[in-house]
Design a protein around this motif. Structure first.
Motif, short mmCIF file in Angstrom:
data_model
loop_
_atom_site.label_atom_id
_atom_site.label_comp_id
_atom_site.label_asym_id
_atom_site.label_seq_id
_atom_site.Cartn_x
_atom_site.Cartn_y
_atom_site.Cartn_z
N UNK A 168 -2.93 0.92 2.21
CA UNK A 168 -3.93 -0.18 2.05
C UNK A 168 -4.30 -1.08 2.99
N UNK A 169 -3.62 -1.12 4.06
CA UNK A 169 -3.87 -1.96 5.29
C UNK A 169 -3.89 -3.57 4.90
N UNK A 170 -2.87 -3.68 3.80
CA UNK A 170 -2.47 -5.07 3.33
C UNK A 170 -1.14 -5.55 3.88
N UNK A 171 -1.19 -7.02 4.58
CA UNK A 171 0.20 -7.44 4.99
C UNK A 171 0.83 -8.25 3.80
N UNK A 172 1.46 -7.74 3.00
CA UNK A 172 2.20 -8.63 1.78
C UNK A 172 3.28 -9.54 2.53
N UNK A 201 3.99 -7.32 10.16
CA UNK A 201 4.14 -8.46 9.08
C UNK A 201 4.69 -9.51 9.88
N UNK A 202 5.59 -9.47 10.79
CA UNK A 202 6.36 -10.56 11.41
C UNK A 202 5.22 -11.13 12.12
N UNK A 203 4.36 -10.33 12.73
CA UNK A 203 3.07 -11.14 13.79
C UNK A 203 2.24 -11.90 12.95
N UNK A 204 2.24 -11.54 11.60
CA UNK A 204 1.18 -12.29 10.55
C UNK A 204 1.98 -13.45 10.09
N UNK A 205 3.10 -13.58 10.04
CA UNK A 205 4.14 -14.48 9.32
C UNK A 205 4.19 -15.61 10.18
N UNK A 206 3.38 -16.77 9.78
CA UNK A 206 3.06 -18.14 10.16
C UNK A 206 4.60 -19.01 10.23
N UNK A 207 5.46 -18.93 9.22
CA UNK A 207 6.23 -19.51 8.53
C UNK A 207 7.52 -19.39 9.48
N UNK A 208 7.86 -17.91 9.49
CA UNK A 208 8.95 -17.73 10.65
C UNK A 208 10.21 -18.40 9.98
N UNK A 209 10.70 -18.14 8.59
CA UNK A 209 11.64 -18.87 7.76
C UNK A 209 12.93 -18.27 8.17
N UNK A 210 13.05 -17.04 8.40
CA UNK A 210 14.31 -16.15 8.58
C UNK A 210 14.24 -15.58 9.98
N UNK A 211 15.61 -15.57 10.44
CA UNK A 211 15.76 -14.94 12.05
C UNK A 211 15.64 -13.65 12.03
N UNK A 212 14.95 -13.01 12.96
CA UNK A 212 14.58 -11.62 13.00
C UNK A 212 14.90 -11.10 14.53
N UNK A 213 15.14 -9.97 14.56
CA UNK A 213 14.86 -9.13 16.01
C UNK A 213 13.90 -8.14 15.79
N UNK A 214 13.03 -8.47 16.58
CA UNK A 214 11.60 -7.53 16.33
C UNK A 214 11.70 -6.46 17.55
N UNK A 215 12.01 -5.23 17.00
CA UNK A 215 12.24 -4.35 18.15
C UNK A 215 10.71 -4.00 18.73
N UNK A 216 9.61 -4.11 18.06
CA UNK A 216 8.16 -3.88 18.81
C UNK A 216 8.14 -5.06 19.86
N UNK A 217 8.54 -6.13 19.51
CA UNK A 217 8.31 -7.14 20.62
C UNK A 217 9.20 -6.86 21.89
N UNK A 218 10.28 -6.28 21.55
CA UNK A 218 11.23 -6.05 22.76
C UNK A 218 10.62 -4.95 23.33
N UNK A 219 10.38 -4.03 22.70
CA UNK A 219 9.65 -2.96 23.49
C UNK A 219 8.23 -3.38 24.26
N UNK A 220 7.57 -4.27 23.89
CA UNK A 220 6.52 -4.89 24.48
C UNK A 220 6.77 -5.78 25.80
N UNK A 221 7.97 -6.60 25.59
CA UNK A 221 8.37 -7.21 26.57
C UNK A 221 8.88 -6.18 27.89
N UNK A 222 9.65 -5.43 27.37
CA UNK A 222 9.99 -4.09 28.57
C UNK A 222 8.53 -3.55 29.24
N UNK A 223 7.85 -3.26 28.52
CA UNK A 223 6.41 -2.73 28.86
C UNK A 223 5.70 -3.48 29.75
N UNK A 224 5.38 -4.95 29.34
CA UNK A 224 5.18 -5.60 30.27
C UNK A 224 5.78 -6.04 31.55
#
Length: 234
Positions: A168-172, A201-224
């Motif tokens: 549905x392309x919805x970020x719940x 979903x993490x990218x759209x989450x402005x509250x960031x109430x809970x700690x996460x390890x975001x695998x895509x962001x880690x891959x992104x940083x290595x790519x960069x």
């Protein structure tokens, strides 16, 4: 085009788009010519990875992935990134089909976890990644305790990834935060987001109430980092 890399994506398209948008945000050029050189394979027709892992009578993604690698062998990018965690089920087959380096998202993610600060890691992944133990084996090998979702929690993860985002392309975000809260209640110090739809979903989450390890962001940083090195060759 010289000094370029390839993104093997389309698994799914929204997650790949998020990866590309975030990569360009991470890089802040002042003119067109300072952007990275890359080629995007948004191969949306690749069969679902989880469906095959759970039932080998389902269409296999491997032939399509190998066909993409064959095309990339001709184009000769300097390296390949694949922003799909579950597709790493086939990583050894893909590595064996090319001399081009393929960045291993699973290993890169686990290698970046700060030692001696995080021990209990909740694992939020697709059913296919869970069943194949891609992250679980790597985390256990490196001395971490893995908090696996129970059936009810995994159903919520599947619902967020497939029913809402893929279908549905919805970020719940309410469901996303509910998932993270449940992992915390189960005793996790941090939740590993091992699915690129969860990274979306993490990218759209402005509250960031809970700690996460975001695998895509880690891959992104290595790519960069690698793309910056290529840029210096130009």
């Amino acid at each position: 085009m010289k000094n370029f890399f390839a993104i093997l994506g389309g698994m799914g398209t929204l997650a790949t788009t998020n990866f590309l948008v975030e990569l360009n945000k991470r890089h802040t050029p002042t003119k067109d010519q300072e952007f990275f050189n890359y080629m995007l394979f948004n191969h949306a027709e690749i069969p679902d990875r989880t469906s095959y892992i759970l039932d080998h009578s389902a269409p296999s993604p491997l032939p399509a992935l190998l066909a993409d690698i064959e095309q990339l062998n001709v184009l000769k990018p300097d390296f390949i990134v694949m922003p799909c965690n579950t597709a790493h089920y086939f990583i050894n087959d893909l590595v064996n089909a090319t001399s081009i380096p393929i960045i291993n998202m699973i290993k890169e993610t686990v290698a970046t976890i700060p030692p001696n600060t995080t021990k209990k890691i909740g694992l939020a992944v697709t059913q296919g990644t869970l069943e194949s133990q891609l992250y679980e084996r790597e985390l256990l090998f490196n001395g971490y305790e893995v908090i696996l979702p129970d059936t009810t929690l995994q159903h919520k993860i599947n619902e967020l990834v497939y029913t809402y985002i893929k279908e549905q392309s919805i970020i719940n975000l309410l469901l996303y935060e509910e998932i993270l809260e449940e992992f915390q209640q189960m005793g996790s110090d941090v939740t590993l987001l091992g699915c690129t739809e969860l990274s979306l979903a993490n990218n759209q989450d402005s509250l960031k109430k809970f700690p996460v390890i975001d695998a895509e962001k880690i891959l992104l940083e290595r790519t960069y980092q690698l793309a910056q090195q290529l840029k210096m060759k130009v």
